[in-house]
Design an enzyme around this catalytic site. Structure first.
Site, mmCIF file in Angstrom:
data_model
loop_
_atom_site.group_PDB
_atom_site.id
_atom_site.type_symbol
_atom_site.label_atom_id
_atom_site.label_comp_id
_atom_site.label_asym_id
_atom_site.label_seq_id
_atom_site.Cartn_x
_atom_site.Cartn_y
_atom_site.Cartn_z
ATOM 1 N N ASN A 1 32.091 36.661 50.427
ATOM 2 C CA ASN A 1 31.830 36.709 48.991
ATOM 3 C C ASN A 1 32.892 35.939 48.216
ATOM 4 O OD1 ASN A 1 30.432 37.863 46.637
ATOM 5 N ND2 ASN A 1 32.338 38.987 46.361
ATOM 6 N N VAL B 1 40.793 38.329 39.264
ATOM 7 C CA VAL B 1 41.594 38.690 40.437
ATOM 8 C C VAL B 1 40.865 39.670 41.366
ATOM 9 C CG1 VAL B 1 43.850 38.216 39.457
ATOM 10 C CG2 VAL B 1 42.797 40.440 39.059
ATOM 11 N N GLY B 2 39.775 40.277 40.881
ATOM 12 C CA GLY B 2 39.061 41.253 41.703
ATOM 13 C C GLY B 2 38.492 40.610 42.951
ATOM 14 N N CYS B 3 38.474 41.377 44.069
ATOM 15 C CA CYS B 3 37.973 40.830 45.329
ATOM 16 C C CYS B 3 36.452 40.843 45.386
ATOM 17 C CB CYS B 3 38.519 41.617 46.512
ATOM 18 S SG CYS B 3 40.178 41.126 46.950
ATOM 19 N N VAL B 4 35.836 41.841 44.789
ATOM 20 C CA VAL B 4 34.376 41.920 44.858
ATOM 21 C C VAL B 4 33.813 42.017 43.445
ATOM 22 C CG1 VAL B 4 32.391 43.151 45.753
ATOM 23 C CG2 VAL B 4 34.497 43.137 47.052
#
Lengths: 215, 104
Positions: A73, B101-104
């Site tokens: 993702n 910056v969030g991964c998902v």
């Protein structure tokens, strides 16, 4: 209300700081190869297309399902072409009969410790659980529930939802032909985002020029 | 901190070029920036940017694509079509927000 304005400038002025969105990347005839592509053995044609990543998912445990999903993702968000090949137990990730019921077990995981225990006694959060605990009846479903709860708190999608997200972002998902036959899976059970059931050599061809990550 | 000057306006950016002060932003600036990445901001392009501004005003962080779908009601597929390549980064930049910056 529309007024005639001069056309907007399409190139940034000199010294203008802006992020590299990678749109201008790609082979420019006669240009020097991009960083990291210099060392190509003689006689081997260098891959010239845009950056590619290929993931191989071989595990069917809940905790082992996520690494490729999350990295894939992230790669898609960076404009990278992503291919994911599900093989062996990894096929459980794309089998709709199993992929929302993947489990997490303490057994064989020496890194298993619980952050909450630190509230009981400081330092306890770093102590790994005795392996025998993992074999207690009901422990696997308890640990699975806990992990799913932690994921949900961080707004991480479930595996089926994650596959939808990846597909919407343009990922290519494939089931391994050998495992598919061996485990007697039927096509109707595959997650709809799966593009096809392919052989190992098909995958190797597809993965040309890709950085390969095995999970 | 580096500064960028565009059409007589000067604004502070971080090392990569993302705006550091969200109040320096307006849609006119977004239009000017969008021209540099070959995008013309029409309504469908602007809607996610407005959502990002509103959402980050309350959460303090730039929303991820996933959040734009689950909270904002945009579909990830559409966002990739509107801003091909690196949609989250492009939109954050155009919306005058920090890099997500969030991964998902």
């Amino acid at each position: 209300m529309t007024t005639t304005t001069a056309p907007r400038v399409t190139t940034p002025p000199p010294g203008f700081v802006m992020p590299d969105f990678g749109d201008t990347r790609g082979p420019v005839p006669g240009s020097a190869p991009a960083h990291g592509e210099q060392s190509v053995p003689a006689g081997v044609a260098a891959y010239q297309g845009r950056r590619k990543m290929a993931f191989i998912c071989s595990k069917g445990n809940l905790d082992m399902a996520y690494p490729a999903l999350i990295m894939g993702n992230a790669a898609l968000g960076e404009g990278i072409e992503v291919h994911i090949f599900f093989t062996f137990w990894g096929l459980d990730m794309i089998n709709t009969r199993t992929n929302d019921r993947l489990k997490f077990t303490l057994s064989g995981n020496t890194a298993m410790h619980m952050p909450d225990l630190g509230r009981l006694r400081p330092g306890l959060e770093h102590v790994s659980m005795p392996q025998a605990m993992g074999n207690l009846p009901g422990m696997t479903s308890f640990a699975t529930r806990m992990m799913k709860k932690q994921m949900e708190d961080l707004d991480i999608p479930t595996v089926p939802e994650f596959l939808d997200l990846l597909a919407a972002s343009g990922a290519h998902l494939y089931a391994c032909r050998l495992t598919y036959d061996m485990m007697k899976i039927i096509e109707a059970d595959l997650h709809p985002a799966v593009e096809g059931v392919i052989s190992a050599s098909d995958f190797i061809e597809i993965a040309e020029g890709a950085q390969i990550i095995f999970v | 901190m580096p500064t960028n000057t565009l059409n007589g306006r000067t604004f502070e950016v971080d090392a990569e070029g993302f705006l550091t002060r969200r109040d320096d932003w307006d849609e006119e600036l977004a239009q000017d920036l969008a021209a540099f990445i070959g995008v013309e901001l029409d309504e469908p392009h602007l809607a996610p940017l407005r959502f990002m501004r509103e959402d980050s005003a309350t959460t303090g962080v730039t929303p991820t694509l996933r959040r734009m779908q689950s909270v904002g009601g945009f579909t990830v597929k559409d966002l990739f079509a509107l801003y091909p390549g690196k949609p989250a980064k492009k939109m954050a930049w155009l919306a005058g927000l920090p890099k997500p910056v969030g991964c998902v």
